[in-house]
Design an enzyme around this catalytic site. Structure first.
Site, PDB file in Angstrom:
ATOM      1  N   SER A   5       1.752  48.461 -33.049  1.00 54.04           N
ATOM      2  CA  SER A   5       1.314  48.630 -31.669  1.00 54.04           C
ATOM      3  C   SER A   5       1.567  47.341 -30.909  1.00 54.04           C
ATOM      4  O   SER A   5       1.476  46.250 -31.472  1.00 54.04           O
ATOM      5  CB  SER A   5      -0.181  48.984 -31.634  1.00 54.04           C
ATOM      6  OG  SER A   5      -0.592  49.299 -30.333  1.00 54.04           O
ATOM      7  N   ASP A   6       1.890  47.486 -29.642  1.00 60.73           N
ATOM      8  CA  ASP A   6       2.068  46.321 -28.787  1.00 60.73           C
ATOM      9  C   ASP A   6       1.665  46.706 -27.377  1.00 60.73           C
ATOM     10  O   ASP A   6       1.769  47.874 -26.995  1.00 60.73           O
ATOM     11  CB  ASP A   6       3.513  45.819 -28.800  1.00 60.73           C
ATOM     12  CG  ASP A   6       3.614  44.413 -28.253  1.00 60.73           C
ATOM     13  OD1 ASP A   6       3.235  43.465 -28.975  1.00 60.73           O
ATOM     14  OD2 ASP A   6       4.029  44.262 -27.094  1.00 60.73           O
ATOM     15  N   GLN A   7       1.208  45.733 -26.611  1.00 63.27           N
ATOM     16  CA  GLN A   7       0.708  46.028 -25.269  1.00 63.27           C
ATOM     17  C   GLN A   7       1.133  44.948 -24.286  1.00 63.27           C
ATOM     18  O   GLN A   7       1.164  43.769 -24.631  1.00 63.27           O
ATOM     19  CB  GLN A   7      -0.820  46.104 -25.311  1.00 63.27           C
ATOM     20  CG  GLN A   7      -1.460  46.481 -23.995  1.00 63.27           C
ATOM     21  CD  GLN A   7      -2.969  46.546 -24.127  1.00 63.27           C
ATOM     22  OE1 GLN A   7      -3.619  45.531 -24.309  1.00 63.27           O
ATOM     23  NE2 GLN A   7      -3.510  47.747 -24.052  1.00 63.27           N
TER      24      GLN A   7
END
Length: 194
Positions: A68-70
């Site tokens: 996951s990355d944001q």
């Protein structure tokens, strides 16, 4: 049934995944997170989520690996972690009265068969108009120096907002659990069934 790996050292993502009450381990992915010049915020988080999940495949060969990355976007520009109080105040001044969009990339990689599922979840934060005193007090009380956008929505940051818009409130903290549950079920791992 493949075991679950969270490709992250984030305590926030770990806490979110614990909500699903399924067994998992955390491992640090080795990924260059530098944005490419031609990438949109959506493309960036999608690529990084995928790379994080796939980077651990050789160490965890029969696993489901979550990446996951944001990023936080204001006025079309990616806003990073402020790191200093002055930068936090500056980011909050820019956000005041505006909409900040968070894009969270999610990838689930089955290292046993190479099956990859990906998704990008947007989440909009509508900031109310903030006074200088409110900004100063917030930064002093919450100390959000390691939070993209200079706030913690799960804490005192809720006082800064007019409205939140998105499919899954967990997305704002960094891991879209609704989308993840859908992906896990497609891999035969239903959180409700153990």
């Amino acid at each position: 049934m493949p075991k679950l790996i969270l490709a992250s050292t984030s305590p926030w993502r770990r806490a979110l995944l614990e909500k699903l009450q399924i067994s998992f381990e955390c491992a640090a992915p080795e990924v260059d997170e530098t944005p490419r010049s031609d990438e949109s915020p959506r493309q960036l988080v999608l690529r990084l989520a995928q790379e994080k999940a796939q980077s651990l495949a050789s160490c965890y060969p029969d696993h489901l690996i979550i990446g996951s990355d944001q990023v936080c976007v204001l006025d079309g520009e990616i806003t990073g972690k402020p790191l200093t109080e002055e930068n936090a105040r500056l980011q909050l001044r820019k956000a005041s009265g505006n909409i900040v969009t968070f894009y969270t990339g999610l990838a689930l990689f089955n290292s046993a068969n190479g099956h990859l599922q990906t998704e990008v979840e947007p989440f909009d934060v509508h900031f109310r108009h903030l006074s200088e005193a409110e900004i100063d007090n917030y930064v002093r009380k919450e100390h959000p120096l390691h939070c993209a956008g200079s706030f913690k929505s799960e804490g005192f940051g809720i006082t800064l907002f007019e409205r939140l818009e998105g499919r899954d409130p967990n997305t704002l903290v960094g891991l879209p659990l609704i989308a993840l549950c859908q992906m896990l079920r497609r891999e035969g791992k239903n959180p409700l069934m153990g």
